[in-house]
Design a protein around this motif. Sequence first.
Motif, short mmCIF file in Angstrom:
data_model
loop_
_atom_site.label_atom_id
_atom_site.label_comp_id
_atom_site.label_asym_id
_atom_site.label_seq_id
_atom_site.Cartn_x
_atom_site.Cartn_y
_atom_site.Cartn_z
N ARG A 112 -15.71 -20.59 -23.52
CA ARG A 112 -14.60 -21.24 -24.51
C ARG A 112 -13.37 -20.12 -24.38
O ARG A 112 -12.80 -19.62 -25.49
N ASN A 113 -13.58 -19.22 -23.83
CA ASN A 113 -12.97 -17.72 -23.76
C ASN A 113 -11.02 -17.83 -23.23
O ASN A 113 -11.39 -18.96 -22.55
N HIS A 114 -10.62 -17.11 -23.55
CA HIS A 114 -8.63 -16.87 -22.64
C HIS A 114 -9.43 -17.18 -21.47
O HIS A 114 -8.77 -15.92 -20.75
N VAL A 115 -9.17 -18.18 -20.45
CA VAL A 115 -9.12 -18.01 -19.26
C VAL A 115 -7.58 -17.73 -18.50
O VAL A 115 -6.99 -18.45 -19.36
N LEU A 116 -7.17 -17.02 -17.74
CA LEU A 116 -5.93 -16.07 -17.55
C LEU A 116 -5.68 -17.33 -15.87
O LEU A 116 -6.57 -17.32 -15.10
N PHE A 117 -4.62 -17.89 -15.72
CA PHE A 117 -4.86 -18.72 -14.42
C PHE A 117 -3.36 -18.39 -13.91
O PHE A 117 -2.05 -18.37 -14.51
N GLY A 118 -3.58 -18.15 -12.77
CA GLY A 118 -2.77 -17.35 -12.00
C GLY A 118 -2.10 -18.14 -10.40
O GLY A 118 -2.80 -19.55 -10.22
N ASP A 119 -1.24 -17.24 -9.81
CA ASP A 119 -0.79 -18.60 -9.13
C ASP A 119 -1.62 -18.36 -7.41
O ASP A 119 -2.42 -19.74 -6.65
N ASN A 129 -2.93 -11.15 -21.34
CA ASN A 129 -1.93 -12.53 -20.68
C ASN A 129 -1.84 -11.85 -19.47
O ASN A 129 -1.84 -10.82 -19.42
N LEU A 130 -1.80 -12.68 -18.76
CA LEU A 130 -1.97 -12.75 -17.41
C LEU A 130 -0.20 -12.66 -17.14
O LEU A 130 0.60 -13.49 -17.23
N LEU A 131 0.31 -11.19 -15.82
CA LEU A 131 1.55 -11.10 -15.46
C LEU A 131 1.24 -11.60 -13.59
O LEU A 131 0.99 -10.15 -13.42
N GLY A 132 1.45 -12.46 -13.74
CA GLY A 132 1.45 -12.55 -12.57
C GLY A 132 -0.22 -12.62 -11.87
O GLY A 132 -0.58 -12.77 -12.69
N ASP A 133 -0.65 -12.64 -10.94
CA ASP A 133 -1.87 -12.05 -10.29
C ASP A 133 -2.44 -10.97 -10.46
O ASP A 133 -3.66 -10.49 -10.55
N GLY A 134 -2.02 -9.97 -10.62
CA GLY A 134 -1.81 -8.47 -10.30
C GLY A 134 -2.19 -7.38 -11.78
O GLY A 134 -2.77 -5.97 -11.74
N HIS A 135 -1.48 -8.33 -13.10
CA HIS A 135 -1.36 -7.28 -13.72
C HIS A 135 -1.91 -8.49 -15.01
O HIS A 135 -1.88 -9.45 -15.58
#
Length: 364
Positions: free
Chosen positions: A186-193, A234-240
């Motif tokens: 249940r880890n914090h998964v990051l969803f991008g574009d 947290n995710l910033l776009g798909d690359g950061h």
Amino acid sequence: MKMRSLLVIFFAGTMLGVGQVPEPALQIDLQSHGWRADHGALNGTMLPYRIDFANDGSLWVAFPSGPSNALQTREASGRYGGKVLHIAASGEIAGDCDTGPQRWEFLRLFAQRAGGFTLETAGKLVAYDAHCKERATFPTDEWTEISPSPDRALIYARTRDNHVRVLNSNNLQVTKELDLPESVQRNHVLFGDQSVIFPVRVRTRGCWQSNFSRIEINTGRITPWLTLECARFNLLGDGHVIYTKLRGDNPLEITGESGVPTATYKPPHGAYIDRKVLVITPVVSPRSLRVVEELIKAKGRHPALDVSGKFVGREIVLLDMHTGTALLSIRVPMDTHTYSYALSRDGKKLAVLRDSRITVYSGP
């Protein structure tokens, strides 16, 4: 073309100036449009995902229009009448929708890319067009984690067994299905574009290490990416990835493809970052690399709440993570019962909802 990073953060500590206090570009009091709420609906807290910008700069906001049942019990939580207002970029009211009675703690709104919005409610997602007509539904349950992509073109539905369905936000049709490794749990998964980024946590001496891998949505290909230790992120776009270390009062940092920090933001003396907010709030402006974060005002190191549950003080700060500087700061007053905020897709507008008043600021 260089990108800049925009982040909205909350800081804790003394309320010091960390950026310009902007003049509002737009103000609307939602009481004149049906806002009716009591403390049972608001609970003296943040309501994430209650407002969202569409790609044309218009704004959608969900708000309570009055409780539909007066009493709550331990067995049944209250359902509150709700509305969704569509505010054009010019400030004119473009639409007004009645959502009917909802369990407010489950209600979240995502603005779609091509006009319209999606509501996450108890048990289902409902997509509406720009005229508030129901367009599609998708069933969920209490174990389903719902996350929009930064550009809102996709909505991800992650089940308890780590199966991810990728939905088209306009019609809620499943476009892809992915399975995350069992080790993700249940880890914090990051969803991008264009990708899903998942950490596998490994216990090291003194903290947890997060080893990130990335799944490309179109191909399903999995590649290792980067490693962080003792951090909220947290995710910033798909690359950061934007993150802060958990030991002490650490700055915000951004790391990209090379794994080397690109920029660092250090809060002013006497203020600190609300790390919990970094995890739960959306980062929605990858094109400008701007983020909104929160600083908390507290007595000593205690949480920023008094005995009544009201905030002692917070400050919403708009950050440019390309340069590591604060651009705008908006104080959340002590008597605010609830608040929410959203950042436009280009990072040029920041909307803040404080109780019944919504204010839009124009960033530099």
